[in-house]
Scaffold this active site. Structure first.
Site, short mmCIF file in Angstrom:
data_model
loop_
_atom_site.label_atom_id
_atom_site.label_comp_id
_atom_site.label_asym_id
_atom_site.label_seq_id
_atom_site.Cartn_x
_atom_site.Cartn_y
_atom_site.Cartn_z
N ARG A 265 7.18 40.39 8.78
CA ARG A 265 6.14 40.05 9.73
C ARG A 265 4.88 39.80 8.93
O ARG A 265 4.40 40.68 8.21
CB ARG A 265 5.94 41.25 10.65
N ASN A 267 0.81 38.32 8.66
CA ASN A 267 -0.41 38.51 9.43
C ASN A 267 -0.49 37.58 10.62
O ASN A 267 -1.13 37.87 11.62
CB ASN A 267 -1.63 38.25 8.54
N PHE A 268 0.17 36.45 10.50
CA PHE A 268 -0.03 35.41 11.52
C PHE A 268 1.23 35.03 12.25
O PHE A 268 1.25 34.04 12.97
CB PHE A 268 -0.67 34.18 10.85
N GLU A 270 5.85 35.69 12.47
CA GLU A 270 7.07 36.17 11.83
C GLU A 270 7.49 35.20 10.72
O GLU A 270 7.20 34.01 10.79
CB GLU A 270 8.21 36.21 12.84
N ASP A 377 -6.91 34.87 -1.50
CA ASP A 377 -6.18 36.04 -0.98
C ASP A 377 -5.08 36.44 -1.96
O ASP A 377 -3.95 36.67 -1.57
CB ASP A 377 -5.60 35.69 0.40
N ARG A 381 1.03 41.26 -2.13
CA ARG A 381 1.76 40.84 -0.92
C ARG A 381 1.91 39.32 -0.86
O ARG A 381 2.75 38.80 -0.12
CB ARG A 381 1.03 41.36 0.34
N ASN A 382 1.08 38.60 -1.61
CA ASN A 382 1.16 37.14 -1.62
C ASN A 382 1.80 36.58 -2.89
O ASN A 382 1.58 35.43 -3.26
CB ASN A 382 -0.23 36.53 -1.40
P1 ADP Z 1 1.47 36.20 6.04
O1 ADP Z 1 0.90 35.52 4.86
O2 ADP Z 1 1.49 35.41 7.29
O3 ADP Z 1 0.90 37.57 6.22
P2 ADP Z 1 3.63 36.75 4.41
O4 ADP Z 1 3.59 35.54 3.54
O5 ADP Z 1 3.01 37.99 3.88
O6 ADP Z 1 3.00 36.42 5.77
O7 ADP Z 1 5.14 37.03 4.77
C1 ADP Z 1 5.59 38.24 5.35
C2 ADP Z 1 6.87 38.66 4.67
O8 ADP Z 1 7.86 37.65 4.79
C3 ADP Z 1 6.69 38.87 3.17
O9 ADP Z 1 6.31 40.17 2.89
C4 ADP Z 1 8.06 38.55 2.62
O10 ADP Z 1 8.87 39.69 2.68
C5 ADP Z 1 8.59 37.52 3.58
N1 ADP Z 1 8.41 36.16 3.04
C6 ADP Z 1 7.35 35.34 3.20
N2 ADP Z 1 7.54 34.15 2.59
C7 ADP Z 1 8.75 34.22 2.00
C8 ADP Z 1 9.54 33.31 1.19
N3 ADP Z 1 9.07 32.09 0.87
N4 ADP Z 1 10.73 33.73 0.75
C9 ADP Z 1 11.19 34.96 1.07
N5 ADP Z 1 10.52 35.85 1.81
C10 ADP Z 1 9.32 35.50 2.29
#
Ligand code: ADP
Length: 525
Positions: A265, A267-268, A270, A377, A381-382
């Site tokens: 999940r 921030n914005f 699923e 950012d 986590r990114n």
């Molecule tokens: P947001 O930037 O909207 O907060 P995230 O990029 O942090 O979302 O994604 C949330 C979760 O989804 C991540 O912690 C990761 O586990 C998974 N995730 C996101 N992008 C990928 C990807 N390209 N490949 C595999 N898992 C991903």
């Protein structure tokens, strides 16, 4: 081996390719596609119009024209066609280029199947060029070379040759070795250019061509740590588009995607693991309505799609014609660095692995720095992790278009206060130097295996204290070497100008704790 194809006479036109080919593969980490076919070599003859009749239909006859001027490419990997416009091929297949004007995709005729269509340019190399050699690795750094060679499948003597990072006309030979007191490790030898175009490792053994040199050392070690036994296996290069259909558009047809399981999940919205055309693995980020204006997002995504580097997660495209907007990205099998560090896999990372991840993130950021793009950012986590601890940065550029007030420096509860430089929080002055600050925090996350920065301190307090000069102390819970902690402190310099560049950080982590280049020791035959 035994397939040395760049050994033609030095006076032949192909001889040029041995050093710096006129026709180069699209480097996987270059933003701009840089094909160098002379204009007069690219015309389409015989109905080769894009979108019209391509796709390798057997009834479409390729009318041969004198082939002298048309480059022949040789496949370095297998490739399965993904849509109606591309051509499948196997490693070693030869293809004639009929149009190279479309960036990553070359239009070719397969010389055996006679199929005509597009192929990914980074899966092939010009025939008889040094790039077409299995042992030649065009775009890797020393650290990456070590990582690849040290893979368990590779025996002692596995090797590769790569362009030297310091000498524009030279190369480096990296060889996997084993010694009782050190175990497996990699030794690097300088391959120096001669003024007249030849090469040598040792001055008393010179060679006209790089492949002559490599061949000689496959037969006799001549003082190397080991005879060159087998070329290192090349990892499949990244694909920047889902298929040739998407080479010049990036609105993806939603019906071609299936969402298979939820990955997390964000921030914005699923994030899902899914497949494109039931075949290609992708990650699909769904954006909750109102997170950002579609127009602003599309503008940003268009920029993001142009930025291509092997340490940035590839953005394949978007589904923006209806809500929720989908962002379709390269799938990274181990998820976010933060989760990875906190779970079993990451817990087993050793110090060298952490350095390798620090290096990869710095390298991706160095690319953004060179393109003057700010991430805004950067945090564990990114960063996403794939097989073999490959790390790639994601979400670059996105922070700018987020309309959610919660993400606003002044008021938002979701704003990443603990990662953001003081000048960015207080004055909104985001820059590559504020990214360097965030990188310092990311280093702390990395070396503490995913600990929350400034543990137990609320964000507001962190802002006040940091402004007064407080910095996170060296952790007592984990072993962070002094010199790495010093790098973190440098990233957190109150004066943004005094913070290191990502270029420096890349070199720093690349060179960290590695054996230095081995001085060549000649031993008698
Ligand atoms: P947001 O930037 O909207 O907060 P995230 O990029 O942090 O979302 O994604 C949330 C979760 O989804 C991540 O912690 C990761 O586990 C998974 N995730 C996101 N992008 C990928 C990807 N390209 N490949 C595999 N898992 C991903």
């Amino acid at each position: 081996m035994g397939n040395c194809c760049c050994c033609g006479g030095r006076s032949s036109p192909q001889a040029k390719h041995d050093i710096k080919p006129d026709i180069i593969r699209n480097p996987p980490d270059s933003q701009f596609i840089d094909n160098h076919f002379p204009k007069d070599q690219t015309p389409l003859s015989g109905g080769g119009v894009v979108g019209g009749g391509v796709g390798g239909r057997p009834d479409e006859r390729y009318r041969p024209t004198p082939t002298k001027s048309r480059p022949i490419m040789v496949a370095m990997y297998n490739y399965e066609a993904r849509d109606s416009q591309d051509v499948s091929f196997k490693k070693g297949d030869r293809m004639e280029v009929v149009d190279d004007s479309e960036g990553d995709w070359l239009k070719v005729v397969h010389l055996v199947t006679k199929e005509r269509g597009y192929i990914p340019g980074n899966y092939v190399a010009a025939e008889q060029s040094v790039e077409s050699e299995d042992w030649f690795f065009e775009n890797i750094s020393r650290k990456e070379a070590e990582k690849l060679l040290l893979s368990e499948d590779n025996p002692r003597g596995t090797f590769l040759v790569r362009p030297s990072e310091h000498n524009p006309n030279g190369y480096s030979l990296s060889v996997k070795d084993w010694e009782e007191y050190r175990g497996y490790h990699v030794k690097h030898y300088k391959i120096k250019p001669l003024d007249n175009g030849g090469f040598y490792i040792s001055t008393n053994k010179t060679f006209d061509k790089l492949c002559d040199l490599v061949n000689a050392y496959t037969k006799n070690a001549y003082g190397l740590c080991h005879v060159l036994a087998k070329p290192c296996k090349k990892p499949q290069p990244p694909m920047w588009d889902l298929g040739p259909t998407y080479r010049d558009k990036w609105e993806i047809n939603r019906d071609e995607l299936i969402l298979i399981r939820r990955l997390g999940r964000g921030n914005f919205g699923e994030v899902y693991y899914g497949k494109w055309k039931n075949n290609i693995e992708v990650a699909v980020k769904t954006l909750r309505e109102g997170t950002m204006s579609t127009a602003a997002f599309l503008e940003e995504a268009a920029i993001m799609k142009k930025f291509r580097h092997k340490k940035l997660v590839a953005l394949y495209g978007v589904c923006s014609e209806q809500e929720p907007i989908y962002i379709v990205q390269e799938y990274m099998s181990k998820g976010s660095l933060l989760d990875f560090l906190r779970k079993d896999d990451g817990k087993h990372l050793v110090f060298e692995d952490l350095i390798y991840i620090a290096f990869q993130v710095a390298s991706g950021m160095e690319y953004l720095e060179s393109k003057q793009l700010i991430h805004r950012d950067l945090a564990a986590r990114n960063v996403l992790i794939g097989e073999n601890n490959i790390a790639k940065i994601c979400d670059f550029g996105l922070a700018r278009v987020i309309e959610d007030n919660e993400y606003c420096p002044k008021q938002g509860s979701r704003f990443p206060v603990k990662w953001t430089a003081p000048e960015a929080i207080i004055y909104g002055k985001f820059s590559i130097k504020s990214d360097v600050w965030s990188y310092g925090i990311l280093l702390m996350e990395l070396f503490t295996y995913g600990q929350v920065p400034y543990p137990a301190m609320p964000g507001r307090e962190v802002v006040d204290l940091v402004e007064k000069g407080y910095r996170m102390p060296k952790p007592t819970t984990h072993q962070v070497p002094d010199e790495i902690y010093q790098i973190m402190l440098n990233c957190w310099d109150a004066n943004p100008e005094k913070r290191p560049t990502f270029e420096f950080l890349t070199h720093y982590f690349e060179g960290f704790n590695v054996t230095s280049e081995v001085p060549y020791r000649e031993v008698p035959d």
